[in-house]
Design a protein around this motif. Sequence first.
Motif, short mmCIF file in Angstrom:
data_model
loop_
_atom_site.label_atom_id
_atom_site.label_comp_id
_atom_site.label_asym_id
_atom_site.label_seq_id
_atom_site.Cartn_x
_atom_site.Cartn_y
_atom_site.Cartn_z
N TYR A 5 -72.61 -37.44 57.48
CA TYR A 5 -73.20 -37.06 58.76
C TYR A 5 -74.48 -36.24 58.61
O TYR A 5 -75.24 -36.09 59.57
CB TYR A 5 -72.18 -36.29 59.61
CG TYR A 5 -70.99 -37.14 60.00
CD1 TYR A 5 -71.09 -38.12 60.98
CD2 TYR A 5 -69.77 -36.96 59.36
CE1 TYR A 5 -70.00 -38.90 61.32
CE2 TYR A 5 -68.66 -37.75 59.70
CZ TYR A 5 -68.79 -38.71 60.68
OH TYR A 5 -67.71 -39.49 61.01
N ARG A 18 -74.44 -40.47 67.85
CA ARG A 18 -74.59 -41.47 66.80
C ARG A 18 -73.98 -42.78 67.28
O ARG A 18 -73.01 -42.78 68.04
CB ARG A 18 -73.89 -41.04 65.51
CG ARG A 18 -74.43 -39.79 64.86
CD ARG A 18 -73.74 -39.54 63.53
NE ARG A 18 -74.09 -38.22 63.00
CZ ARG A 18 -73.42 -37.11 63.27
NH1 ARG A 18 -72.32 -37.18 64.03
NH2 ARG A 18 -73.80 -35.94 62.77
N THR A 19 -74.53 -43.87 66.82
CA THR A 19 -73.91 -45.17 67.04
C THR A 19 -73.66 -45.82 65.68
O THR A 19 -74.31 -45.48 64.67
CB THR A 19 -74.78 -46.10 67.91
OG1 THR A 19 -76.08 -46.22 67.32
CG2 THR A 19 -74.88 -45.56 69.33
N LEU A 20 -72.71 -46.72 65.67
CA LEU A 20 -72.36 -47.44 64.44
C LEU A 20 -72.94 -48.84 64.50
O LEU A 20 -72.71 -49.59 65.45
CB LEU A 20 -70.83 -47.53 64.30
CG LEU A 20 -70.30 -48.46 63.21
CD1 LEU A 20 -70.65 -47.93 61.82
CD2 LEU A 20 -68.80 -48.67 63.36
N LEU A 35 -74.67 -45.48 60.27
CA LEU A 35 -74.85 -44.64 61.44
C LEU A 35 -76.33 -44.46 61.75
O LEU A 35 -77.18 -44.43 60.84
CB LEU A 35 -74.22 -43.26 61.21
CG LEU A 35 -72.70 -43.23 61.00
CD1 LEU A 35 -72.26 -41.82 60.62
CD2 LEU A 35 -71.98 -43.69 62.26
N ARG A 37 -79.01 -42.47 65.00
CA ARG A 37 -79.04 -41.60 66.18
C ARG A 37 -79.44 -42.40 67.42
O ARG A 37 -80.21 -43.35 67.35
CB ARG A 37 -80.01 -40.43 65.96
CG ARG A 37 -79.44 -39.32 65.11
CD ARG A 37 -80.33 -38.08 65.18
NE ARG A 37 -81.64 -38.36 64.59
CZ ARG A 37 -81.94 -38.11 63.33
NH1 ARG A 37 -81.03 -37.59 62.52
NH2 ARG A 37 -83.15 -38.38 62.87
N TYR A 51 -75.90 -50.44 73.36
CA TYR A 51 -74.73 -50.31 72.50
C TYR A 51 -73.47 -50.58 73.32
O TYR A 51 -73.46 -50.46 74.55
CB TYR A 51 -74.65 -48.90 71.89
CG TYR A 51 -74.43 -47.81 72.91
CD1 TYR A 51 -73.14 -47.37 73.23
CD2 TYR A 51 -75.51 -47.21 73.58
CE1 TYR A 51 -72.93 -46.38 74.18
CE2 TYR A 51 -75.30 -46.23 74.52
CZ TYR A 51 -74.01 -45.81 74.82
OH TYR A 51 -73.81 -44.84 75.78
N THR A 96 -73.88 -53.10 67.59
CA THR A 96 -74.02 -51.65 67.74
C THR A 96 -72.95 -51.16 68.69
O THR A 96 -72.85 -51.62 69.83
CB THR A 96 -75.42 -51.28 68.27
OG1 THR A 96 -76.41 -51.80 67.38
CG2 THR A 96 -75.57 -49.77 68.38
N TRP A 98 -70.28 -47.61 69.79
CA TRP A 98 -69.94 -46.18 69.68
C TRP A 98 -68.42 -46.07 69.56
O TRP A 98 -67.68 -46.62 70.39
CB TRP A 98 -70.42 -45.39 70.89
CG TRP A 98 -70.18 -43.91 70.77
CD1 TRP A 98 -71.01 -42.99 70.21
CD2 TRP A 98 -69.02 -43.19 71.20
NE1 TRP A 98 -70.46 -41.74 70.25
CE2 TRP A 98 -69.23 -41.82 70.87
CE3 TRP A 98 -67.83 -43.55 71.82
CZ2 TRP A 98 -68.29 -40.84 71.15
CZ3 TRP A 98 -66.89 -42.56 72.10
CH2 TRP A 98 -67.13 -41.23 71.76
N CYS A 103 -68.30 -41.95 64.92
CA CYS A 103 -69.62 -41.43 65.30
C CYS A 103 -69.66 -39.93 65.51
O CYS A 103 -70.74 -39.34 65.59
CB CYS A 103 -70.10 -42.14 66.57
SG CYS A 103 -70.28 -43.94 66.36
#
Length: 619
Positions: A5, A18-20, A35, A37, A51, A96, A98, A103
């Motif tokens: 992180y 954060r998004t994955l 990850l 931002r 997302y 994408t 969350w 996250c």
Amino acid sequence: MVDIYSATPLDSQASEIRTLELLPGPETGQIFGKLSRHNLNENGQDANAPYDALSYMWGTPKEAKTINLSGNDDFKVTPNLSAALHALRLPDKPRTIWIDAVCINQNDPQERSDQVQLMRKIYQQAATVYVWLDVEVDPGNPAFRKLLTFDSHSVEEDLGDDASFWEPLNPIWKNPYWMRVWIQQEISNAAKVVIQCRNTLLPIFNVFHFIRIASGRVSAADINTPIWIDWVDVDPNIKLPSRFGFLDSHRQPLEGSTLSDHNLNLLQILASSYKLQCTDHRDRLYGLLHLAHDYCERDITISYDYSMKEVYTSVAIFVLRKYTSLNFLLYAGLNWRLPDQERTLPSWVPDWRDPSTRIWISPAPKLENRDPPLTSGLKPNLSADCSTLNAYGLCIDRINHIINFPEGVELYNTPTSTFLDTCRSIIQNALSYDSKNNQESDIEDYFSLPQWHALAGVLTAVDCFKPEDDESHAKLKQAVQRSADALVHISHIADTITGERPFTMLDVIRMEKQEGGNFDNGTMFARLAWGAIGKHLPFVGENGGIGLALKSAKVGDEVWIIFGCEKPMILRRVDGYHLVVGEGYYDGVNRGELMKDTPESIDVGGIINGHRVEALVLR
């Protein structure tokens, strides 16, 4: 362990999350993701890419699975999340999404606290919220195919007559996911929802209309009737926001939630959700906060450094400061299910794990536009450490005698003659304590006295029912009184109805209305009394008044009207301070009667309708 992180630090003041990026791959292969931002406040041409968001149960951490996250190939996730990631991964392009467990740095309490403040925005701005249920659904099953035909034109007949036809869908509706605290705001704040059962997708539009029809059939049926018995097992018992009943739901206003079709204030949200499940009881507030229409961002400080006591106290402080109202006291008190030594909160702070301190069928208290206390000198306030609440009010009686009625099935099986004998003894007690009473002790018919009708109102908690206007409420009270009189009458002739078997309260409840339907044979009174007596104890006060208290009440407890609280309260005096026992019910004062025609200015020691204004210290 590598700190994955640190490469994506978040600015808590800039609404960053954060998004994955879930990288493509075969469904059974290892999960890879990275990850990045995302700023929730950005829009326009430079906005972040859209997302999705995941709503799911974390599940047990036992037998954790690993994924490769931003180069760390040993990032642990629960088996349920692992299964969701494999099902959601696309074969040919990134997705994408969350996901809270990925996250948010779960080992950083401050980051968790900051991100919880953003939950409403996260789910509102998600393109699609995927509800993940790890259950197998056969798309070819007739029940599933029929489900996909339900829409706004569907009617009850579309369910058919065979409840067992819908049983294959039970794994969906009975999944424990629906009873989790956090998923309520995740679904309620979403613009678009899709239910994903492994590799099978269920459009929320069709699900909404099936639930609308199926739940309607069960709720319209009388309990224990064949229809109710057959259909209760396939009733989804799930609520979805009404906007999902429209195909263009993303254009609908965000009104209602999984808890109600109407917007609710924070007290109503917490009171209606205590049966929901969560691992951390602080989340009972944090997980529902963003469903309350009266909550604005940062009205309440969210911090996982706070104890449960501090978190639950913050709700009382919020209501007191926002509304100058003490109506949160209606949910506070000594829970009769827990011994005193297990109490970890001040008695005036509601325990939202089980706020069972309200009178049966009491409506939710109003908070908006409440009149302030009588004068600025009588405003409630808190001690510096928030352990003590200082308030003002009137002590109107002290409990002198508590009556134990049978409960539940035992009350059903009680002969009406025995029930009325207990009622007679209550009236006798009330007369003996009433100093204004000059009636002879050898009264022949106690059920002809005004105290009988007062007791009938108390045993049914009739003042807690709507309607609110005085004329309609007076008619309701008259109906209860007529029903109570009918019970007395029918009990006198009971032997001719049941023969040698005792005539019971259940016999009364099962009786049909008399011809013409103007009044029943005591059924209305018996049903309402059964509901009220189940949780409460009738009592007689030192002044001859009759009331109801929760089972935690004791002889010597006091009945108070507290300024800023709309219902009577039962308090216990202890060494110069008071403990809140719970909401009370007291004949003649439940609808604000005692406070009518109150002087505009009054102080401690002043008199209101024969009662002295006193200061209270609640702990």
